[in-house]
Design a protein around this motif. Structure first.
Motif, PDB file in Angstrom:
ATOM      1  N   GLY A  76      -0.492  11.146 -22.843  1.00  0.00           N
ATOM      2  CA  GLY A  76       0.355  10.531 -21.765  1.00  0.00           C
ATOM      3  C   GLY A  76       0.182  10.411 -20.626  1.00  0.00           C
ATOM      4  N   PHE A  77      -1.697  10.931 -19.835  1.00  0.00           N
ATOM      5  CA  PHE A  77      -2.532   9.752 -18.892  1.00  0.00           C
ATOM      6  C   PHE A  77      -2.008   8.524 -19.118  1.00  0.00           C
ATOM      7  CE2 PHE A  77      -5.707   8.704 -16.358  1.00  0.00           C
ATOM      8  CZ  PHE A  77      -5.289   8.364 -15.748  1.00  0.00           C
ATOM      9  N   MET A  78      -2.618   7.847 -20.340  1.00  0.00           N
ATOM     10  CA  MET A  78      -3.405   6.293 -20.487  1.00  0.00           C
ATOM     11  C   MET A  78      -1.969   5.918 -20.438  1.00  0.00           C
ATOM     12  SD  MET A  78      -6.471   7.164 -20.464  1.00  0.00           S
ATOM     13  CE  MET A  78      -6.519   5.023 -21.574  1.00  0.00           C
ATOM     14  N   ALA A  79      -0.479   6.063 -21.370  1.00  0.00           N
ATOM     15  CA  ALA A  79       0.355   5.231 -21.603  1.00  0.00           C
ATOM     16  C   ALA A  79       1.287   5.276 -19.769  1.00  0.00           C
ATOM     17  CB  ALA A  79       1.221   6.141 -22.542  1.00  0.00           C
ATOM     18  N   THR A  80       1.230   6.488 -18.798  1.00  0.00           N
ATOM     19  CA  THR A  80       1.602   6.413 -17.678  1.00  0.00           C
ATOM     20  C   THR A  80       1.019   6.145 -16.477  1.00  0.00           C
ATOM     21  OG1 THR A  80       2.563   8.678 -18.201  1.00  0.00           O
ATOM     22  CG2 THR A  80       3.965   6.858 -19.116  1.00  0.00           C
ATOM     23  N   GLY A  81      -0.330   7.118 -16.699  1.00  0.00           N
ATOM     24  CA  GLY A  81      -0.613   7.530 -15.295  1.00  0.00           C
ATOM     25  C   GLY A  81      -1.518   5.979 -14.719  1.00  0.00           C
ATOM     26  N   ALA A  82      -1.984   5.224 -14.984  1.00  0.00           N
ATOM     27  CA  ALA A  82      -2.485   4.202 -14.356  1.00  0.00           C
ATOM     28  C   ALA A  82      -1.844   3.064 -14.202  1.00  0.00           C
ATOM     29  CB  ALA A  82      -3.564   3.335 -14.924  1.00  0.00           C
ATOM     30  N   ALA A  83      -1.352   2.680 -15.094  1.00  0.00           N
ATOM     31  CA  ALA A  83       0.220   1.944 -14.702  1.00  0.00           C
ATOM     32  C   ALA A  83       1.462   2.027 -13.990  1.00  0.00           C
ATOM     33  CB  ALA A  83       1.036   1.361 -16.468  1.00  0.00           C
ATOM     34  N   ALA A  84       1.607   3.625 -14.245  1.00  0.00           N
ATOM     35  CA  ALA A  84       2.997   3.924 -13.194  1.00  0.00           C
ATOM     36  C   ALA A  84       2.062   4.550 -11.992  1.00  0.00           C
ATOM     37  CB  ALA A  84       3.733   5.096 -13.709  1.00  0.00           C
ATOM     38  N   ASP A  85       0.989   4.406 -11.357  1.00  0.00           N
ATOM     39  CA  ASP A  85       0.327   4.873 -10.020  1.00  0.00           C
ATOM     40  C   ASP A  85       0.590   4.584  -8.779  1.00  0.00           C
ATOM     41  OD1 ASP A  85      -1.333   6.522  -8.284  1.00  0.00           O
ATOM     42  OD2 ASP A  85      -3.274   5.169  -8.097  1.00  0.00           O
ATOM     43  N   PRO A  86       1.274   5.628  -8.250  1.00  0.00           N
ATOM     44  CA  PRO A  86       1.653   5.499  -6.850  1.00  0.00           C
ATOM     45  C   PRO A  86       1.000   4.977  -5.517  1.00  0.00           C
ATOM     46  CG  PRO A  86       2.094   7.989  -7.353  1.00  0.00           C
ATOM     47  CD  PRO A  86       1.776   6.744  -8.525  1.00  0.00           C
ATOM     48  N   GLY A  87       0.482   4.740  -5.903  1.00  0.00           N
ATOM     49  CA  GLY A  87      -0.978   4.562  -4.443  1.00  0.00           C
ATOM     50  C   GLY A  87      -1.581   3.649  -5.205  1.00  0.00           C
ATOM     51  N   ALA A  88      -1.310   2.741  -6.287  1.00  0.00           N
ATOM     52  CA  ALA A  88      -1.733   1.474  -6.784  1.00  0.00           C
ATOM     53  C   ALA A  88      -1.355   0.434  -5.587  1.00  0.00           C
ATOM     54  CB  ALA A  88      -0.834   0.983  -7.917  1.00  0.00           C
ATOM     55  N   THR A  89      -2.274  -0.537  -5.035  1.00  0.00           N
ATOM     56  CA  THR A  89      -1.414  -1.519  -4.402  1.00  0.00           C
ATOM     57  C   THR A  89      -2.614  -2.720  -4.762  1.00  0.00           C
ATOM     58  OG1 THR A  89      -4.463  -1.173  -3.375  1.00  0.00           O
ATOM     59  CG2 THR A  89      -2.392   0.323  -2.409  1.00  0.00           C
ATOM     60  N   ASP A  90      -2.724  -4.274  -3.887  1.00  0.00           N
ATOM     61  CA  ASP A  90      -3.169  -5.568  -4.983  1.00  0.00           C
ATOM     62  C   ASP A  90      -4.629  -4.830  -5.098  1.00  0.00           C
ATOM     63  OD1 ASP A  90      -0.644  -6.370  -4.549  1.00  0.00           O
ATOM     64  OD2 ASP A  90      -0.476  -6.959  -2.826  1.00  0.00           O
ATOM     65  N   ASP A  91      -5.105  -4.042  -4.330  1.00  0.00           N
ATOM     66  CA  ASP A  91      -6.924  -3.732  -3.901  1.00  0.00           C
ATOM     67  C   ASP A  91      -6.804  -3.252  -5.164  1.00  0.00           C
ATOM     68  OD1 ASP A  91      -6.731  -5.335  -1.506  1.00  0.00           O
ATOM     69  OD2 ASP A  91      -6.647  -3.502  -0.298  1.00  0.00           O
ATOM     70  N   GLY A  92      -6.132  -2.639  -5.607  1.00  0.00           N
ATOM     71  CA  GLY A  92      -6.393  -1.770  -7.702  1.00  0.00           C
ATOM     72  C   GLY A  92      -5.985  -0.619  -6.978  1.00  0.00           C
ATOM     73  N   PRO A  93      -6.190   0.200  -8.159  1.00  0.00           N
ATOM     74  CA  PRO A  93      -5.574   1.389  -8.529  1.00  0.00           C
ATOM     75  C   PRO A  93      -5.955   2.491  -7.072  1.00  0.00           C
ATOM     76  CG  PRO A  93      -6.681   1.360 -10.241  1.00  0.00           C
ATOM     77  CD  PRO A  93      -6.795   0.284  -9.273  1.00  0.00           C
ATOM     78  N   HIS A  94      -5.604   3.611  -6.850  1.00  0.00           N
ATOM     79  CA  HIS A  94      -5.419   4.605  -5.645  1.00  0.00           C
ATOM     80  C   HIS A  94      -6.327   4.538  -6.730  1.00  0.00           C
ATOM     81  CE1 HIS A  94      -5.398   6.569  -2.541  1.00  0.00           C
ATOM     82  NE2 HIS A  94      -4.816   7.594  -2.917  1.00  0.00           N
ATOM     83  N   ASP A  95      -7.411   6.068  -6.284  1.00  0.00           N
ATOM     84  CA  ASP A  95      -8.205   6.655  -6.908  1.00  0.00           C
ATOM     85  C   ASP A  95      -8.190   8.070  -5.929  1.00  0.00           C
ATOM     86  OD1 ASP A  95     -10.190   6.084  -4.892  1.00  0.00           O
ATOM     87  OD2 ASP A  95     -11.408   5.607  -6.615  1.00  0.00           O
ATOM     88  N   GLY A  96      -7.677   8.128  -5.101  1.00  0.00           N
ATOM     89  CA  GLY A  96      -7.823   9.397  -4.054  1.00  0.00           C
ATOM     90  C   GLY A  96      -8.217   9.476  -3.396  1.00  0.00           C
ATOM     91  N   PHE A  97      -9.561   8.179  -3.036  1.00  0.00           N
ATOM     92  CA  PHE A  97      -9.838   8.417  -1.685  1.00  0.00           C
ATOM     93  C   PHE A  97      -9.682   7.070  -0.811  1.00  0.00           C
ATOM     94  CE2 PHE A  97     -13.376   9.330  -5.533  1.00  0.00           C
ATOM     95  CZ  PHE A  97     -13.431  10.439  -4.912  1.00  0.00           C
ATOM     96  N   GLU A  98      -9.866   7.478   0.293  1.00  0.00           N
ATOM     97  CA  GLU A  98      -9.862   6.394   1.093  1.00  0.00           C
ATOM     98  C   GLU A  98     -11.031   5.536   1.795  1.00  0.00           C
ATOM     99  OE1 GLU A  98      -8.450   6.193   6.562  1.00  0.00           O
ATOM    100  OE2 GLU A  98      -8.536   8.333   4.924  1.00  0.00           O
ATOM    101  N   ARG A  99     -11.173   4.682   1.498  1.00  0.00           N
ATOM    102  CA  ARG A  99     -12.244   3.399   2.031  1.00  0.00           C
ATOM    103  C   ARG A  99     -12.066   2.930   3.106  1.00  0.00           C
ATOM    104  NH1 ARG A  99     -11.126   3.614  -2.959  1.00  0.00           N
ATOM    105  NH2 ARG A  99     -12.524   3.007  -4.590  1.00  0.00           N
ATOM    106  N   ILE A 100     -13.166   2.646   3.754  1.00  0.00           N
ATOM    107  CA  ILE A 100     -13.110   3.066   5.680  1.00  0.00           C
ATOM    108  C   ILE A 100     -13.344   1.259   5.919  1.00  0.00           C
ATOM    109  CG2 ILE A 100     -13.336   3.890   7.633  1.00  0.00           C
ATOM    110  CD1 ILE A 100     -13.460   6.508   6.676  1.00  0.00           C
TER     111      ILE A 100
END
Length: 103
Positions: A76-100
């Motif tokens: 279920g995660f593989m089917a919807t998790g990565a593709a429908a990640d609301p935090g995803a941006t053009d830079d890539g998927p949002h993985d919970g880390f804030e990059r500074i």
């Protein structure tokens, strides 16, 4: 050199029961006792399976249920998790880390 002096020099020359050697021996003893306890638990489990095959059947059913639930969650995660990640941006998927950026 008499025996009393030899014994005293031997104790101060290397790690004794209070030194690193003693600590290592104590750790090894604890690990060995843990391994013996684990082996006893495994033998107890094997004995109960031999004496009561129904217990093995119940355990297999439980493990199968847990494995199926885990597989369903992962698929279920593989089917919807990565593709429908609301935090995803053009830079890539949002993985919970804030990059500074640091200049």
């Amino acid at each position: 050199m008499d025996d009393a002096q030899k014994d005293d020099s031997d104790k101060s020359a290397g790690p004794g029961a209070d030194g690193l050697g003693g600590v290592a021996v104590e750790q090894f003893q604890r690990a060995a006792l843990d391994a013996v306890r684990a082996a006893r638990a495994l033998l107890d489990a094997a004995e109960s399976v031999i004496e009561e095959p129904a217990a093995l059947e119940a355990m297999v059913k439980t493990l199968t249920s847990v494995a199926k639930s885990a597989a369903d969650a992962v698929s279920g995660f593989m089917a919807t998790g990565a593709a429908a990640d609301p935090g995803a941006t053009d830079d890539g998927p949002h993985d919970g880390f804030e990059r500074i950026s640091v200049d």
